[in-house]
Design a protein around this motif. Structure first.
Motif, PDB file in Angstrom:
ATOM      1  N   GLU A 122      39.764  78.645 137.862  1.00 49.45           N
ATOM      2  CA  GLU A 122      40.467  77.655 138.684  1.00 49.45           C
ATOM      3  C   GLU A 122      39.827  76.280 138.551  1.00 49.45           C
ATOM      4  OE1 GLU A 122      42.155  79.962 142.546  1.00 49.45           O
ATOM      5  OE2 GLU A 122      39.965  80.041 142.306  1.00 49.45           O
ATOM      6  N   ILE A 123      38.511  76.258 138.552  1.00 50.48           N
ATOM      7  CA  ILE A 123      37.794  74.983 138.406  1.00 50.48           C
ATOM      8  C   ILE A 123      38.046  74.406 137.020  1.00 50.48           C
ATOM      9  CG2 ILE A 123      35.508  73.908 138.353  1.00 50.48           C
ATOM     10  CD1 ILE A 123      34.663  76.083 140.428  1.00 50.48           C
ATOM     11  N   ALA A 124      37.982  75.263 136.006  1.00 52.17           N
ATOM     12  CA  ALA A 124      38.209  74.817 134.623  1.00 52.17           C
ATOM     13  C   ALA A 124      39.594  74.195 134.477  1.00 52.17           C
ATOM     14  CB  ALA A 124      38.031  75.983 133.656  1.00 52.17           C
ATOM     15  N   ASN A 125      40.604  74.830 135.050  1.00 52.21           N
ATOM     16  CA  ASN A 125      41.964  74.282 134.993  1.00 52.21           C
ATOM     17  C   ASN A 125      42.049  72.932 135.687  1.00 52.21           C
ATOM     18  OD1 ASN A 125      43.029  76.439 133.567  1.00 52.21           O
ATOM     19  ND2 ASN A 125      43.666  77.538 135.409  1.00 52.21           N
ATOM     20  N   GLU A 126      41.380  72.810 136.807  1.00 52.85           N
ATOM     21  CA  GLU A 126      41.447  71.587 137.601  1.00 52.85           C
ATOM     22  C   GLU A 126      40.796  70.395 136.894  1.00 52.85           C
ATOM     23  OE1 GLU A 126      42.998  69.592 140.654  1.00 52.85           O
ATOM     24  OE2 GLU A 126      43.225  71.752 140.442  1.00 52.85           O
ATOM     25  N   ILE A 127      39.697  70.623 136.196  1.00 53.61           N
ATOM     26  CA  ILE A 127      38.989  69.506 135.548  1.00 53.61           C
ATOM     27  C   ILE A 127      39.233  69.451 134.036  1.00 53.61           C
ATOM     28  CG2 ILE A 127      37.233  69.296 137.336  1.00 53.61           C
ATOM     29  CD1 ILE A 127      35.314  70.861 135.592  1.00 53.61           C
ATOM     30  N   ASN A 128      40.139  70.308 133.568  1.00 44.78           N
ATOM     31  CA  ASN A 128      40.529  70.324 132.146  1.00 44.78           C
ATOM     32  C   ASN A 128      39.368  70.593 131.192  1.00 44.78           C
ATOM     33  OD1 ASN A 128      43.294  69.844 132.658  1.00 44.78           O
ATOM     34  ND2 ASN A 128      42.849  67.667 132.925  1.00 44.78           N
ATOM     35  N   TYR A 129      38.543  71.559 131.567  1.00 43.57           N
ATOM     36  CA  TYR A 129      37.463  72.037 130.703  1.00 43.57           C
ATOM     37  C   TYR A 129      37.732  73.507 130.423  1.00 43.57           C
ATOM     38  CZ  TYR A 129      34.337  68.014 131.557  1.00 43.57           C
ATOM     39  OH  TYR A 129      33.762  66.780 131.611  1.00 43.57           O
ATOM     40  N   SER A 130      37.087  74.007 129.387  1.00 43.25           N
ATOM     41  CA  SER A 130      37.200  75.443 129.119  1.00 43.25           C
ATOM     42  C   SER A 130      36.332  76.202 130.125  1.00 43.25           C
ATOM     43  CB  SER A 130      36.735  75.760 127.697  1.00 43.25           C
ATOM     44  OG  SER A 130      35.334  75.567 127.589  1.00 43.25           O
ATOM     45  N   LYS A 131      36.632  77.484 130.301  1.00 49.75           N
ATOM     46  CA  LYS A 131      35.825  78.317 131.199  1.00 49.75           C
ATOM     47  C   LYS A 131      34.374  78.343 130.737  1.00 49.75           C
ATOM     48  CE  LYS A 131      37.343  82.400 132.254  1.00 49.75           C
ATOM     49  NZ  LYS A 131      38.037  83.709 132.312  1.00 49.75           N
ATOM     50  N   ALA A 132      34.179  78.417 129.426  1.00 50.25           N
ATOM     51  CA  ALA A 132      32.815  78.468 128.877  1.00 50.25           C
ATOM     52  C   ALA A 132      32.037  77.196 129.222  1.00 50.25           C
ATOM     53  CB  ALA A 132      32.864  78.670 127.372  1.00 50.25           C
ATOM     54  N   THR A 133      32.709  76.060 129.139  1.00 45.75           N
ATOM     55  CA  THR A 133      32.050  74.789 129.459  1.00 45.75           C
ATOM     56  C   THR A 133      31.684  74.742 130.940  1.00 45.75           C
ATOM     57  OG1 THR A 133      33.233  73.654 127.692  1.00 45.75           O
ATOM     58  CG2 THR A 133      32.311  72.274 129.433  1.00 45.75           C
ATOM     59  N   VAL A 134      32.593  75.181 131.796  1.00 50.82           N
ATOM     60  CA  VAL A 134      32.306  75.191 133.234  1.00 50.82           C
ATOM     61  C   VAL A 134      31.147  76.134 133.535  1.00 50.82           C
ATOM     62  CG1 VAL A 134      33.220  75.740 135.536  1.00 50.82           C
ATOM     63  CG2 VAL A 134      34.633  74.481 133.901  1.00 50.82           C
ATOM     64  N   LYS A 135      31.122  77.303 132.923  1.00 54.56           N
ATOM     65  CA  LYS A 135      30.015  78.250 133.125  1.00 54.56           C
ATOM     66  C   LYS A 135      28.690  77.639 132.680  1.00 54.56           C
ATOM     67  CE  LYS A 135      32.353  82.692 132.692  1.00 54.56           C
ATOM     68  NZ  LYS A 135      32.479  83.923 131.895  1.00 54.56           N
ATOM     69  N   ARG A 136      28.697  76.992 131.515  1.00 54.56           N
ATOM     70  CA  ARG A 136      27.481  76.386 130.978  1.00 54.56           C
ATOM     71  C   ARG A 136      26.988  75.262 131.898  1.00 54.56           C
ATOM     72  NH1 ARG A 136      29.470  74.810 126.587  1.00 54.56           N
ATOM     73  NH2 ARG A 136      29.523  72.582 126.980  1.00 54.56           N
ATOM     74  N   ARG A 137      27.922  74.431 132.352  1.00 56.23           N
ATOM     75  CA  ARG A 137      27.541  73.329 133.236  1.00 56.23           C
ATOM     76  C   ARG A 137      27.033  73.855 134.578  1.00 56.23           C
ATOM     77  NH1 ARG A 137      29.960  68.146 131.127  1.00 56.23           N
ATOM     78  NH2 ARG A 137      29.067  67.188 132.975  1.00 56.23           N
ATOM     79  N   GLU A 138      27.691  74.885 135.103  1.00 57.51           N
ATOM     80  CA  GLU A 138      27.242  75.471 136.367  1.00 57.51           C
ATOM     81  C   GLU A 138      25.815  75.996 136.228  1.00 57.51           C
ATOM     82  OE1 GLU A 138      28.019  79.065 139.540  1.00 57.51           O
ATOM     83  OE2 GLU A 138      28.818  79.219 137.517  1.00 57.51           O
ATOM     84  N   LEU A 139      25.526  76.680 135.142  1.00 52.29           N
ATOM     85  CA  LEU A 139      24.184  77.215 134.922  1.00 52.29           C
ATOM     86  C   LEU A 139      23.155  76.092 134.856  1.00 52.29           C
ATOM     87  CD1 LEU A 139      22.322  79.598 134.427  1.00 52.29           C
ATOM     88  CD2 LEU A 139      22.879  79.429 131.983  1.00 52.29           C
ATOM     89  N   LYS A 140      23.505  75.009 134.182  1.00 49.61           N
ATOM     90  CA  LYS A 140      22.608  73.855 134.090  1.00 49.61           C
ATOM     91  C   LYS A 140      22.321  73.291 135.484  1.00 49.61           C
ATOM     92  CE  LYS A 140      24.138  69.837 133.334  1.00 49.61           C
ATOM     93  NZ  LYS A 140      24.611  68.520 133.149  1.00 49.61           N
ATOM     94  N   ILE A 141      23.348  73.191 136.308  1.00 49.31           N
ATOM     95  CA  ILE A 141      23.190  72.665 137.666  1.00 49.31           C
ATOM     96  C   ILE A 141      22.356  73.620 138.519  1.00 49.31           C
ATOM     97  CG2 ILE A 141      24.404  71.899 139.745  1.00 49.31           C
ATOM     98  CD1 ILE A 141      26.898  71.530 137.822  1.00 49.31           C
TER      99      ILE A 141
END
Length: 171
Positions: A122-141
């Motif tokens: 849902e977050i990936a769709n909202e910010i127009n990123y792939s799921k993998a990118t959102v997962k990677r960014r979340e882990l970094k945060i």
């Protein structure tokens, strides 16, 4: 940042627990209102004219009133503590990119129409990123938050994170 896996898990659990505590603030405020209404109702009663005798109890009505006031204070302090923890997390992420702030806010603190935390998709769709990118960014945060909360104890030791290479010279 090389953060140990146990601290990544611990930080995710910390954020989930904080989210749950934030959700409970409304209920705690209702409890405070109820305690205040009970506390005020005792003030109008003249107990000395009622002729109520206690059966060996050392607690009087004054003790109950004090107890209600103490409970109000404790619950107000609990709300303050929860809000300060949330403010601390906000201060950690406030200097990050807006999309990183969005990821953490919606992953842990906001709810969708079904009153559930937002899923990665849902977050990936909202910010127009792939799921993998959102997962990677979340882990970094999460790693950044873990280091901010737990400090150096959250870091992997060098021997844990990098294999030791032995170099031999040919003779």
């Amino acid at each position: 940042m090389n953060i140990r896996e146990e601290y990544i898990i611990k930080t995710r659990n910390y954020l989930k627990a904080l989210s749950s505590r934030l959700d409970s603030i409304k209920m705690i405020e209702l409890e405070i209102d109820e305690l205040k209404s009970k506390d005020n109702s005792y003030k109008d009663i003249r107990f000395d004219n009622l002729g109520i005798k206690s059966k060996g109890s050392t607690k009087g009505i004054d003790d109950m009133i004090i107890s209600a006031k103490d409970m109000i204070y404790i619950k107000e302090a609990e709300i303050d503590f929860i809000r300060k923890k949330y403010k601390f997390i906000k201060s950690i992420i406030e200097n990050m990119e807006k999309c990183d702030q969005y990821i953490i806010e919606y992953r842990y603190f906001k709810r969708n129409k079904l009153n559930e935390h937002y899923k990665i998709s849902e977050i990936a769709n909202e910010i127009n990123y792939s799921k993998a990118t959102v997962k990677r960014r979340e882990l970094k945060i999460i790693k950044h938050i873990a280091y901010s909360i737990y400090g150096n104890s959250s870091l992997k030791e060098e021997c844990e994170s990098e294999p030791i290479m032995s170099h031999t010279l040919a003779v």
